[in-house]
Design a protein around this motif. Structure first.
Motif, short mmCIF file in Angstrom:
data_model
loop_
_atom_site.label_atom_id
_atom_site.label_comp_id
_atom_site.label_asym_id
_atom_site.label_seq_id
_atom_site.Cartn_x
_atom_site.Cartn_y
_atom_site.Cartn_z
N VAL A 24 -6.46 3.53 5.81
CA VAL A 24 -6.18 4.86 6.31
C VAL A 24 -4.75 4.88 6.80
N GLN A 25 -3.91 5.66 6.18
CA GLN A 25 -2.51 5.73 6.58
C GLN A 25 -2.33 6.81 7.62
N THR A 46 23.59 -14.51 -0.30
CA THR A 46 22.76 -15.65 0.10
C THR A 46 21.34 -15.26 0.45
N ASP A 47 21.07 -13.98 0.69
CA ASP A 47 19.73 -13.57 1.14
C ASP A 47 19.12 -12.61 0.12
N PRO A 48 18.05 -13.02 -0.57
CA PRO A 48 17.47 -12.18 -1.62
C PRO A 48 16.71 -10.96 -1.11
N ASP A 49 16.62 -10.79 0.20
CA ASP A 49 15.86 -9.62 0.67
C ASP A 49 16.60 -8.32 0.41
N ASP A 50 17.91 -8.39 0.15
CA ASP A 50 18.63 -7.16 -0.22
C ASP A 50 18.13 -6.63 -1.56
N ASN A 51 17.78 -7.53 -2.49
CA ASN A 51 17.19 -7.08 -3.75
C ASN A 51 15.86 -6.40 -3.52
N GLN A 52 15.07 -6.94 -2.60
CA GLN A 52 13.78 -6.33 -2.29
C GLN A 52 13.97 -4.94 -1.70
N SER A 53 14.91 -4.81 -0.77
CA SER A 53 15.15 -3.51 -0.16
C SER A 53 15.77 -2.53 -1.16
N MET A 54 16.56 -3.04 -2.11
CA MET A 54 17.11 -2.16 -3.14
C MET A 54 15.99 -1.62 -4.03
N ALA A 55 15.01 -2.45 -4.34
CA ALA A 55 13.85 -1.97 -5.10
C ALA A 55 13.12 -0.89 -4.31
N HIS A 56 12.97 -1.10 -3.03
CA HIS A 56 12.31 -0.10 -2.18
C HIS A 56 13.10 1.20 -2.20
N PHE A 57 14.42 1.10 -2.06
CA PHE A 57 15.25 2.31 -2.10
C PHE A 57 15.09 3.06 -3.41
N LEU A 58 15.20 2.34 -4.53
CA LEU A 58 15.13 3.00 -5.83
C LEU A 58 13.80 3.71 -6.03
N GLY A 225 0.96 -12.38 2.98
CA GLY A 225 1.13 -13.34 1.90
C GLY A 225 0.60 -12.91 0.55
N ARG A 226 -0.30 -11.91 0.52
CA ARG A 226 -0.88 -11.49 -0.75
C ARG A 226 -0.45 -10.08 -1.16
N TYR A 227 0.59 -9.55 -0.54
CA TYR A 227 1.01 -8.19 -0.88
C TYR A 227 1.47 -8.11 -2.34
N TYR A 228 2.24 -9.10 -2.78
CA TYR A 228 2.72 -9.07 -4.17
C TYR A 228 1.53 -9.10 -5.14
N ASP A 229 0.61 -10.03 -4.94
CA ASP A 229 -0.52 -10.15 -5.85
C ASP A 229 -1.41 -8.92 -5.83
N THR A 230 -1.52 -8.28 -4.67
CA THR A 230 -2.42 -7.13 -4.53
C THR A 230 -1.82 -5.84 -5.06
N PHE A 231 -0.53 -5.62 -4.78
CA PHE A 231 0.04 -4.29 -5.03
C PHE A 231 1.22 -4.26 -6.00
N ILE A 418 2.07 -1.62 8.46
CA ILE A 418 0.97 -1.45 7.51
C ILE A 418 0.98 -0.05 6.92
N ASP A 419 1.29 0.95 7.73
CA ASP A 419 1.36 2.32 7.22
C ASP A 419 2.42 2.44 6.13
N VAL A 420 3.57 1.81 6.36
CA VAL A 420 4.65 1.84 5.37
C VAL A 420 4.23 1.11 4.10
N MET A 421 3.61 -0.04 4.26
CA MET A 421 3.23 -0.83 3.09
C MET A 421 2.13 -0.15 2.27
N ILE A 422 1.26 0.59 2.93
CA ILE A 422 0.26 1.39 2.20
C ILE A 422 0.95 2.47 1.39
N ASP A 423 1.92 3.13 2.02
CA ASP A 423 2.65 4.20 1.33
C ASP A 423 3.39 3.65 0.12
N TRP A 424 3.99 2.48 0.28
CA TRP A 424 4.73 1.86 -0.83
C TRP A 424 3.77 1.43 -1.94
#
Length: 432
Positions: A24-25, A46-58, A225-231, A418-424
């Motif tokens: 429930v979001q 040096t930090d790959p989380d910028d790629n992750q955030s760029m995917a989120h932005f796009l 730990g299972r967000y990638y596998d799940t969503f 969790i609300d954000v991750m559900i939305d994503w």
């Protein structure tokens, strides 16, 4: 009773609409007007989380009036080519995204606003020469608009400092949300330049709150730990690429800057938002030492420390690196200020007592060995050497009930995670 029955059915159908998982979001408060944003990122460094955030932005780019994507790698080997590579992935997934919104920007447009910024950190004075990225910040800031330009900084402040130096008039036209903390140590000189010369700038300095969005990789549930596998697994080209960063574990340390522009009232940082809630602060700590320090010498976490050494007078080009400080297993360049005075700046998000050395190849330079103790207080006590701030500087809340893992303001972001991750997750499903 009738209202209660309606509420129960509403929650039931909301759960069913998201599939078989019982999520429930909480309703978010979308920003009423599309904000104008420009992202400055050290993606590819040096930090790959910028790629992750760029995917989120796009995947959420339909919610913004995006005016710039600037590569600003103050450290590491990032470049605009990495932004362009991410746009190529987005282009392949765009047909599926556009089935849900007509507002996604075209790949051609995103490529046209992607610019190369400064490669490497600024010297002691905090700026050098203009870059394609800093010039683009100026151009976007000067655009006629009733809205400010929100500059979301995911790395160093070097291009922002350069833009402010070259065009001081833009300080009233931009608002900055900076993911500081570790990024502060990569850009101490540009930060010092900005805070000293532009105290009336509108600025959110997020040194720790953002870490409330980073997953606990060892916690094996669908939101950690299972967000990638799940969503994410099996969802589009962006999903396939996501596995390349931290093995798909969701760090997303820069994403809170985007969340801040998606939820609530960005004009009031003190209110709750997916991107955190902040408090005004009146001084940014700066401590200057003109002697070797000992363990009893203490400074606040995230503060600017400047170590000065009296040595031989020399004739070298201004802002040349001529000495080095090694602290906490990292080495930083120092500069000659003139009249036999040498200086090196440092900032850290680590705690405890740290030994350091300061050395130089210059004949007659007195090698320094010392220790410094970092305390977990921010901004903490005031000193005469602090940078004095105007009315529009905001930073992490220091209430102890908002701490987690010793981090200031952590829960102002983690409470929404969790609300954000559900939305994503819903958007990942769009590109399945």
């Amino acid at each position: 009773m009738k209202k209660l029955i309606i509420l129960i059915f509403s929650v039931f159908f909301a759960v069913q609409a998201f599939g078989q998982k019982n999520y429930v979001q909480l309703a978010k408060s979308p920003v009423p007007i599309k904000p104008r944003i420009l992202i400055s990122t050290d993606i590819g460094g040096t930090d790959p989380d910028d790629n992750q955030s760029m995917a989120h932005f796009l995947m959420y780019s339909d919610l913004f009036e995006t005016e710039g994507l600037v590569s600003s790698p103050s450290y590491g080997s990032g470049s605009v080519s990495e932004i362009l590579r991410m746009i190529d992935l987005y282009e392949k997934d765009l047909p599926k995204l556009k089935k849900h919104s007509d507002s996604f920007p075209s790949p051609e447009y995103l490529r046209s606003i992607s610019k190369q910024g400064r490669l490497g950190a600024a010297p002691y004075r905090g700026y050098t020469t203009a870059t394609e990225g800093s010039d683009w910040i100026i151009k976007c800031a000067r655009k006629e608009s009733e809205q400010p330009l929100w500059v979301l900084v995911w790395g160093g402040l070097d291009d922002v400092a350069q833009a402010l130096h070259d065009a001081p008039d833009i300080q009233d036209k931009i608002r900055i949300y900076w993911i500081g903390g570790p990024n502060k140590k990569w850009s101490t000189n540009s930060y010092a330049y900005i805070v000293e010369n532009f105290p009336n700038l509108w600025f959110i300095e997020n040194n720790a709150s953002y870490r409330g969005f980073i997953a606990n990789y060892k916690q094996m549930d669908e939101f950690n730990g299972r967000y990638y596998d799940t969503f994410i697994s099996g969802r589009g080209n962006l999903g396939k690429d996501f596995k390349n960063y931290l093995d798909g574990n969701t760090k997303l340390g820069d994403t809170p800057s985007l969340l801040y522009m998606m939820d609530g009232d960005p004009n009031d940082p003190t209110k709750e938002s997916w991107g955190g809630a902040f408090v005004k602060f009146t001084h940014s700590p700066q401590v200057i030492f003109d002697r070797p320090t000992i363990a009893q010498d203490t400074v606040q976490i995230y503060s600017i420390m400047e170590f000065r050494v009296k040595g031989p007078e020399i004739d070298i080009p201004s802002d040349s690196i001529c000495m080095h400080m090694t602290i906490n297993k990292q080495t930083w360049g120092g500069f000659y200020l003139g009249d036999g005075i040498y200086a090196v700046r440092h900032a850290t998000y680590a705690l405890g007592t740290m030994p350091y050395t300061i050395v130089s190849d210059i004949p007659g330079f007195p090698e320094q060995n010392g220790e410094i103790t970092i305390e977990n207080v921010w901004p903490g006590k005031t000193r005469e050497t602090d940078y004095k701030l105007g009315n529009n500087w905001f930073t992490d809340k220091s209430d102890e009930d908002l701490f987690d893992k010793n981090l200031h303001g952590f829960k102002t972001v983690s409470k929404w995670r969790i609300d954000v991750m559900i939305d994503w997750a819903k958007r990942w499903d769009w590109i399945r």
